[in-house]
Enzyme design. Structure first.
Site, mmCIF file in Angstrom:
data_model
loop_
_atom_site.group_PDB
_atom_site.id
_atom_site.type_symbol
_atom_site.label_atom_id
_atom_site.label_comp_id
_atom_site.label_asym_id
_atom_site.label_seq_id
_atom_site.Cartn_x
_atom_site.Cartn_y
_atom_site.Cartn_z
ATOM 1 N N ARG A 176 0.797 -1.212 0.000
ATOM 2 C CA ARG A 176 0.000 0.000 0.000
ATOM 3 C C ARG A 176 0.838 1.273 0.000
ATOM 4 O O ARG A 176 0.659 2.142 -0.849
ATOM 5 C CB ARG A 176 -0.933 0.009 1.218
ATOM 6 C CG ARG A 176 -1.933 1.144 1.197
ATOM 7 C CD ARG A 176 -2.857 1.094 2.399
ATOM 8 N NE ARG A 176 -3.564 -0.176 2.504
ATOM 9 C CZ ARG A 176 -4.376 -0.477 3.503
ATOM 10 N NH1 ARG A 176 -4.579 0.386 4.478
ATOM 11 N NH2 ARG A 176 -4.978 -1.645 3.538
ATOM 12 N N HIS A 204 -7.996 -4.365 -7.528
ATOM 13 C CA HIS A 204 -7.780 -3.600 -6.291
ATOM 14 C C HIS A 204 -9.082 -3.533 -5.495
ATOM 15 O O HIS A 204 -9.875 -2.598 -5.667
ATOM 16 C CB HIS A 204 -7.301 -2.189 -6.652
ATOM 17 C CG HIS A 204 -6.619 -1.469 -5.517
ATOM 18 N ND1 HIS A 204 -5.408 -1.850 -4.995
ATOM 19 C CD2 HIS A 204 -6.990 -0.376 -4.803
ATOM 20 C CE1 HIS A 204 -5.047 -1.027 -4.033
ATOM 21 N NE2 HIS A 204 -5.994 -0.121 -3.895
ATOM 22 N N TYR A 263 -17.945 12.354 -14.518
ATOM 23 C CA TYR A 263 -17.817 13.493 -15.423
ATOM 24 C C TYR A 263 -16.455 13.549 -16.125
ATOM 25 O O TYR A 263 -16.320 14.227 -17.130
ATOM 26 C CB TYR A 263 -18.017 14.807 -14.660
ATOM 27 C CG TYR A 263 -19.374 14.943 -14.027
ATOM 28 C CD1 TYR A 263 -20.525 14.859 -14.796
ATOM 29 C CD2 TYR A 263 -19.502 15.148 -12.659
ATOM 30 C CE1 TYR A 263 -21.783 14.992 -14.219
ATOM 31 C CE2 TYR A 263 -20.748 15.280 -12.072
ATOM 32 C CZ TYR A 263 -21.883 15.198 -12.849
ATOM 33 O OH TYR A 263 -23.122 15.327 -12.286
#
Length: 765
Positions: free
Chosen positions: A38, A84, A128
């Site tokens: 991570r 993931h 968007y």
């Protein structure tokens, strides 16, 4: 006795173990997962798992640099569903950062839409925005289909993902990285890829190169937002040698003339990771709170480029002084910490030097080169086998056609008659009729000869370490040619604008030329207090119990004021907000207060002991505005004293500065020196006058004896001009001046004579 807990395994079986061991094992697993999967980047490709999975998923969606854009929501879903299994917002934040050219020196993702800005605004929602891979990311994944790296199963075993990317681009240093793991963290600044590749090429040529030589190629970081690095070169070398350090980064500014003597300061570059909107808010707060009175206004005129305008209060203001004050109080100057903590071989966290991370990248590139070469050789061998079969078929075309037409199982007959392999026989049987022409035979022979020559080159390459490093160097030069600054731009400073580069060459290199310049580390010059505080008149009031306040303006010193019950006036004098106030305690220490920090005069003030470390047993002897040109007479109740220059008594800390050493006595006198004689009076009411030049001038000490006493001690002392006489107030409050002082004149340390009639009963001049 250790507490025992029941721990079920994967099959539901329960085992008993101490709670401390169970918690320790599980926390260790969590820590290792955070460190390896991570927070820390891999030294080979400079990526964390989430970034690597994003790029790999985008490759699977065929979002090539020259292809179409896709909605980021589609990309996030692909990453989350296949590779993931974490929150979609975390994945989108990572994706958006890879497209932000103000955060990433060489963006790996080409974004379309609102991906945030340097003001700190967040990107638009993922539904968007659209994205595709950037050319840099394509270079990072070059060779994935050629067995360049190992693959591993994804979280549910349904797909495979690469453990590391081939990384033709030196991403770790070029784009940097930051992350916080368990018990460790990493923070690597971005660099110029041309400089990084130059250093890597030199390390290939000279494997034992030292850090001094490598920093000639990489003089320091190269931040996306520019700025000027003012860290000394020696400190930069030390940071790169140890993997830990910091870089001071300043904004780039210039004075802009407005005509008629008017001018303004324009900030064109701000430090890395500083939000412009918060920076401007902070400067506006300084203006509103009058902590920077020489700055009148700030405006944000930024469009595509940053342009922050600072208006001075007056044309007489020194721009360098103004900027130094801003550098001290705002994020116009920051420190970027270096902590080059990375995963070596994807497994071992280690704080590496600059040479270590370059070495890790080069060793990885060599491993990729060897694996891709072997993969290519295997493909060549398979193709040569098929080509040999084709050529045999062309040489015996009629017989091959006859066998295929007449035999029910032509494959074993072909293999037996022409000594073909299974692969060759299968290829002949699958050959299309249009390939049965004379020209095809010539093309097959040419292809075979070319493949044999290529195979020979690959064999030479795999057998020679020197050839391998030569090939890697060629690949790095190609990368530098595509992404790095051309040689003619090597070493440019921030003062050389990109506009000049475009104008002279006709080419645009907005991502390749060095953006962060270098400058000598400025000396830590003290910014004048007047530049930080607005100059205003005040009246300082301190009560007998030590409550201090500042009234606005110069009010009459005999004005009646309110105090707490049981308290009353002690000190009152005029000053200005830019003054330093000096307090002298009975412990012989001088304390310094800033007049601008005193509480206002509306209330009763605040205890002065909250502002300085004056012991409870010590009392205030004197309080006055500091004047560096004066000298002071200080004396203790034991009758010892000296003259101290007022310039030597300013304290820099709350604990004050020791001047008069007192052991079994207390400091009793602190008065400005003026005149040519010293008058001393003891508790026994005896007065002694002696010349001022008999007192030494010193910065600290016990001093010399002023007056001798059989019992009691010193009550008061002052300096005066003998020709003008000695004055005091009699019990009726009238000022009396005594000019006939011959009876009181004597040598220092004498006993003196009884004070004249009318001398104050409190034994104070």
């Amino acid at each position: 006795m250790a507490e025992i807990t029941d721990t079920p395994d994967m099959d539901g079986n329960i085992s008993r173990e101490p709670l401390s061991r169970a918690i320790g094992d599980r926390y260790l697993q969590y820590a290792l997962s955070t460190i390896m999967h991570r927070a820390l980047p891999d030294a080979r490709d400079g990526l964390k798992p989430v970034h690597r999975r994003i790029l790999f998923a985008m490759r699977g969606l065929r979002l090539d640099p020259n292809g179409a854009f896709r909605k980021c929501a589609k990309i996030v879903g692909e990453v989350m569903g296949n590779y993931h299994p974490h929150g979609d917002q975390a994945i989108y934040d990572a994706l958006a950062r890879l497209a932000q050219d103000f955060n990433v020196r060489y963006p790996l993702v080409d974004g379309q839409g609102n991906f945030g800005n340097v003001d700190g605004d967040n990107p638009a929602a993922q539904r968007y925005t659209e994205a595709r891979l950037a050319a840099v990311a394509a270079a990072m994944m070059e060779g994935l289909a050629e067995n360049a790296v190992d693959f591993r199963p994804n979280y549910d075993g349904s797909e495979e993902e690469p453990e590391v990317l081939p990384a033709a681009f030196p991403n770790l240093l070029a784009n940097g990285s930051s992350g916080i793991a368990v018990g460790m963290a990493t923070n690597i600044p971005p660099h110029n890829v041309g400089e990084v590749i130059d250093a890597a090429l030199y390390l290939i040529k000279t494997p034992n190169a030292g850090i001094d030589k490598l920093t000639e190629f990489i003089p320091g970081p190269d931040f996306p937002t520019g700025g000027t690095i003012v860290e000394p070169p020696a400190a930069i070398r030390e940071a790169y040698a140890t993997g830990r350090g910091a870089f001071r980064l300043r904004s780039v500014w210039q004075r802009e003339e407005l005509g008629r003597g008017q001018w303004q300061i324009v900030v064109t570059e701000i430090p890395y990771q500083v939000q412009k909107s918060k920076l401007i808010e902070r400067i506006a707060e300084l203006i509103n709170s009058k902590k920077l009175p020489i700055l009148a206004d700030i405006r944000d005129e930024s469009a595509e480029d940053i342009r922050i305008v600072l208006e001075p209060k007056a044309r007489t203001v020194d721009p360098a002084t103004l900027m130094e004050a801003l550098f001290r109080q705002t994020d116009l100057e920051t420190r970027f910490s270096l902590n080059m903590n990375v995963l070596i071989d994807g497994r071992t966290p280690q704080v590496c030097s600059l040479r270590d991370v370059l070495r890790a990248f080069l060793d990885h590139r060599r491993d990729v080169l060897v694996r891709r070469s072997r993969h290519r050789m295997e493909k060549i061998d398979r193709r040569l086998e098929v080509l040999e079969g084709y050529i045999v078929a062309f040489l015996n075309l009629d017989r091959v056609i006859e066998i295929i037409r007449t035999e029910d199982e032509p494959k074993p007959v072909l293999m037996a008659e022409f000594e073909l392999t299974d692969v060759q026989a299968e290829a002949i049987l699958n050959m299309r009729l249009r390939s049965l022409r004379k020209l095809e035979e010539m093309e097959l022979r040419k292809e075979r000869d070319d493949l044999i020559a290529e195979r020979a080159e690959l064999e030479d390459l795999l057998g020679s370490e020197e050839l391998q490093w030569s090939r890697i160097a060629d690949q790095l030069r190609e990368t530098r040619k595509e992404f790095g600054a051309p040689a003619k731009y090597k070493g440019i400073t921030a003062a050389e604008s990109l506009a000049d580069l475009k104008r002279t060459d006709g080419a645009d290199y907005p991502t390749t030329a060095r953006r962060s310049g270098f400058a000598d580390a400025p000396e830590a010059a003290e910014v004048p207090l007047e530049a930080m505080i607005e100059r205003e008149p005040i009246t300082v009031v301190c009560s007998q119990m030590g409550w201090i306040r500042a009234m606005k303006g110069h009010i009459a010193l005999d004005t009646e004021m309110k105090f707490k019950d049981g308290d009353g006036p002690r000190f009152i004098f005029h000053a200005e907000t830019t003054d330093k106030l000096v307090l002298f305690g009975t412990n012989g220490r001088f304390y310094t207060l800033a007049a601008s920090n005193l509480p206002g005069g509306r209330g009763m003030g605040e205890p002065v002991r909250l502002m300085i470390d004056l012991p409870n047993e010590a009392e205030i002897v004197a309080l006055f505005a500091h004047d560096a040109t004066r000298k002071l007479l200080v004396a203790s109740t034991a009758g010892d004293g000296f003259v101290v220059p007022e310039a030597d008594i300013v304290a820099q800390t709350r604990s004050g500065k020791q001047a008069l050493n007192v052991r079994d006595a207390k400091a009793a006198v602190c008065r400005p020196v003026g005149g040519d004689h010293v008058a001393v009076v003891g508790e026994n009411r005896k007065v002694l006058i002696f010349p001022l030049d008999e007192l030494p001038e010193m910065a600290r000490g016990k001093g010399v004896r002023l007056q001798k006493y059989k019992d009691g001690g010193l009550s008061d002392a002052m300096t005066f001009t003998l020709a003008e006489g000695l004055s005091w107030k009699d019990p009726a409050g009238r000022t009396r001046t005594e000019t006939e002082l011959g009876d009181y004149l004597g040598k220092r340390a004498g006993s003196g004579r009884m004070a004249p009639r009318g001398f104050p009963r409190n034994n104070k001049f």
